[in-house]
Design a protein around this motif. Sequence first.
Motif, PDB file in Angstrom:
ATOM      1  N   GLY A   1       5.335   5.166   0.420  1.00 32.44           N
ATOM      2  CA  GLY A   1       5.784   3.791   0.279  1.00 32.44           C
ATOM      3  C   GLY A   1       4.692   2.893  -0.268  1.00 32.44           C
ATOM      4  O   GLY A   1       4.947   2.013  -1.092  1.00 32.44           O
ATOM      5  N   ALA A   2       3.454   3.113   0.172  1.00 36.06           N
ATOM      6  CA  ALA A   2       2.333   2.302  -0.312  1.00 36.06           C
ATOM      7  C   ALA A   2       2.131   2.502  -1.808  1.00 36.06           C
ATOM      8  O   ALA A   2       1.905   1.538  -2.549  1.00 36.06           O
ATOM      9  N   VAL A   3       2.211   3.742  -2.271  1.00 41.22           N
ATOM     10  CA  VAL A   3       2.048   4.023  -3.701  1.00 41.22           C
ATOM     11  C   VAL A   3       3.196   3.392  -4.480  1.00 41.22           C
ATOM     12  O   VAL A   3       2.985   2.788  -5.539  1.00 41.22           O
ATOM     13  N   LEU A   4       4.411   3.483  -3.966  1.00 44.14           N
ATOM     14  CA  LEU A   4       5.543   2.871  -4.650  1.00 44.14           C
ATOM     15  C   LEU A   4       5.383   1.357  -4.731  1.00 44.14           C
ATOM     16  O   LEU A   4       5.696   0.751  -5.763  1.00 44.14           O
ATOM     17  N   ARG A   5       4.871   0.738  -3.665  1.00 43.88           N
ATOM     18  CA  ARG A   5       4.633  -0.711  -3.695  1.00 43.88           C
ATOM     19  C   ARG A   5       3.598  -1.060  -4.750  1.00 43.88           C
ATOM     20  O   ARG A   5       3.752  -2.026  -5.486  1.00 43.88           O
ATOM     21  N   GLN A   6       2.526  -0.269  -4.837  1.00 44.63           N
ATOM     22  CA  GLN A   6       1.473  -0.530  -5.822  1.00 44.63           C
ATOM     23  C   GLN A   6       2.000  -0.352  -7.245  1.00 44.63           C
ATOM     24  O   GLN A   6       1.680  -1.138  -8.131  1.00 44.63           O
ATOM     25  N   LEU A   7       2.790   0.687  -7.464  1.00 49.39           N
ATOM     26  CA  LEU A   7       3.367   0.908  -8.791  1.00 49.39           C
ATOM     27  C   LEU A   7       4.321  -0.237  -9.153  1.00 49.39           C
ATOM     28  O   LEU A   7       4.305  -0.726 -10.288  1.00 49.39           O
ATOM     29  N   ALA A   8       5.132  -0.659  -8.199  1.00 47.50           N
ATOM     30  CA  ALA A   8       6.064  -1.756  -8.446  1.00 47.50           C
ATOM     31  C   ALA A   8       5.309  -3.023  -8.835  1.00 47.50           C
ATOM     32  O   ALA A   8       5.675  -3.704  -9.799  1.00 47.50           O
ATOM     33  N   LEU A   9       4.247  -3.306  -8.113  1.00 48.71           N
ATOM     34  CA  LEU A   9       3.444  -4.488  -8.408  1.00 48.71           C
ATOM     35  C   LEU A   9       2.827  -4.384  -9.797  1.00 48.71           C
ATOM     36  O   LEU A   9       2.889  -5.329 -10.590  1.00 48.71           O
ATOM     37  N   ALA A  10       2.237  -3.249 -10.096  1.00 52.01           N
ATOM     38  CA  ALA A  10       1.575  -3.053 -11.390  1.00 52.01           C
ATOM     39  C   ALA A  10       2.552  -3.116 -12.555  1.00 52.01           C
ATOM     40  O   ALA A  10       2.212  -3.600 -13.638  1.00 52.01           O
TER      41      ALA A  10
ATOM     42  N   VAL B   1       3.797  -7.391   4.776  1.00 49.18           N
ATOM     43  CA  VAL B   1       3.337  -6.021   5.035  1.00 49.18           C
ATOM     44  C   VAL B   1       1.880  -5.858   4.604  1.00 49.18           C
ATOM     45  O   VAL B   1       1.061  -5.307   5.348  1.00 49.18           O
ATOM     46  N   ASN B   2       1.552  -6.362   3.416  1.00 47.39           N
ATOM     47  CA  ASN B   2       0.172  -6.251   2.928  1.00 47.39           C
ATOM     48  C   ASN B   2      -0.793  -7.003   3.828  1.00 47.39           C
ATOM     49  O   ASN B   2      -1.895  -6.513   4.103  1.00 47.39           O
ATOM     50  N   GLU B   3      -0.408  -8.175   4.298  1.00 42.43           N
ATOM     51  CA  GLU B   3      -1.262  -8.941   5.205  1.00 42.43           C
ATOM     52  C   GLU B   3      -1.469  -8.181   6.510  1.00 42.43           C
ATOM     53  O   GLU B   3      -2.584  -8.103   7.034  1.00 42.43           O
ATOM     54  N   ASN B   4      -0.420  -7.584   7.041  1.00 48.50           N
ATOM     55  CA  ASN B   4      -0.542  -6.802   8.273  1.00 48.50           C
ATOM     56  C   ASN B   4      -1.450  -5.593   8.069  1.00 48.50           C
ATOM     57  O   ASN B   4      -2.229  -5.250   8.960  1.00 48.50           O
ATOM     58  N   GLU B   5      -1.355  -4.952   6.907  1.00 44.87           N
ATOM     59  CA  GLU B   5      -2.217  -3.810   6.616  1.00 44.87           C
ATOM     60  C   GLU B   5      -3.680  -4.248   6.532  1.00 44.87           C
ATOM     61  O   GLU B   5      -4.565  -3.562   7.045  1.00 44.87           O
ATOM     62  N   ARG B   6      -3.922  -5.400   5.898  1.00 40.60           N
ATOM     63  CA  ARG B   6      -5.302  -5.897   5.804  1.00 40.60           C
ATOM     64  C   ARG B   6      -5.837  -6.259   7.172  1.00 40.60           C
ATOM     65  O   ARG B   6      -6.985  -5.974   7.504  1.00 40.60           O
ATOM     66  N   THR B   7      -5.004  -6.884   8.009  1.00 41.19           N
ATOM     67  CA  THR B   7      -5.416  -7.279   9.354  1.00 41.19           C
ATOM     68  C   THR B   7      -5.715  -6.057  10.207  1.00 41.19           C
ATOM     69  O   THR B   7      -6.721  -6.025  10.925  1.00 41.19           O
ATOM     70  N   SER B   8      -4.889  -5.035  10.134  1.00 35.12           N
ATOM     71  CA  SER B   8      -5.111  -3.848  10.962  1.00 35.12           C
ATOM     72  C   SER B   8      -6.288  -3.016  10.466  1.00 35.12           C
ATOM     73  O   SER B   8      -6.866  -2.258  11.237  1.00 35.12           O
ATOM     74  N   ALA B   9      -6.674  -3.173   9.207  1.00 33.64           N
ATOM     75  CA  ALA B   9      -7.809  -2.420   8.661  1.00 33.64           C
ATOM     76  C   ALA B   9      -9.144  -3.000   9.129  1.00 33.64           C
ATOM     77  O   ALA B   9     -10.162  -2.346   9.055  1.00 33.64           O
ATOM     78  N   ARG B  10      -9.104  -4.206   9.636  1.00 36.37           N
ATOM     79  CA  ARG B  10     -10.362  -4.856  10.071  1.00 36.37           C
ATOM     80  C   ARG B  10     -10.816  -4.328  11.367  1.00 36.37           C
ATOM     81  O   ARG B  10     -10.710  -3.885  12.234  1.00 36.37           O
TER      82      ARG B  10
END
Length: 112
Positions: A46-55, A103-112
Amino acid sequence: MTDRDFSSFVRDVRKRAHVSFRELSDSAGVSNPYLQGERGVRRPSGAVLRQLALALRVATPIMYLRANFTPENGSAMPLAIATDRELTSKQKQTLAEMYDSFVNENERTSAR
């Protein structure tokens, strides 16, 4: 939809956007070997698909649908947005972008 259909979809969108394979790899943050999805890679995350969609400037739900992606541990929200018959295309795109930003904000927050 087969993996080949998804690969063709990515290739067609990339070519219409006049984006090289390397540019897509760089802008999506996906390595060239992994990005072989355009050439038939199986089951991108899903993360790769989101990145491809954005790009590629394609709505994430559309990318999920084209990849026949069903999140195992994630949310089915992008698919629900994409398949909702009550929403216009613009509304779907806006909701998908909002959802992705959360989702991206939550991923950034949890990575900290």
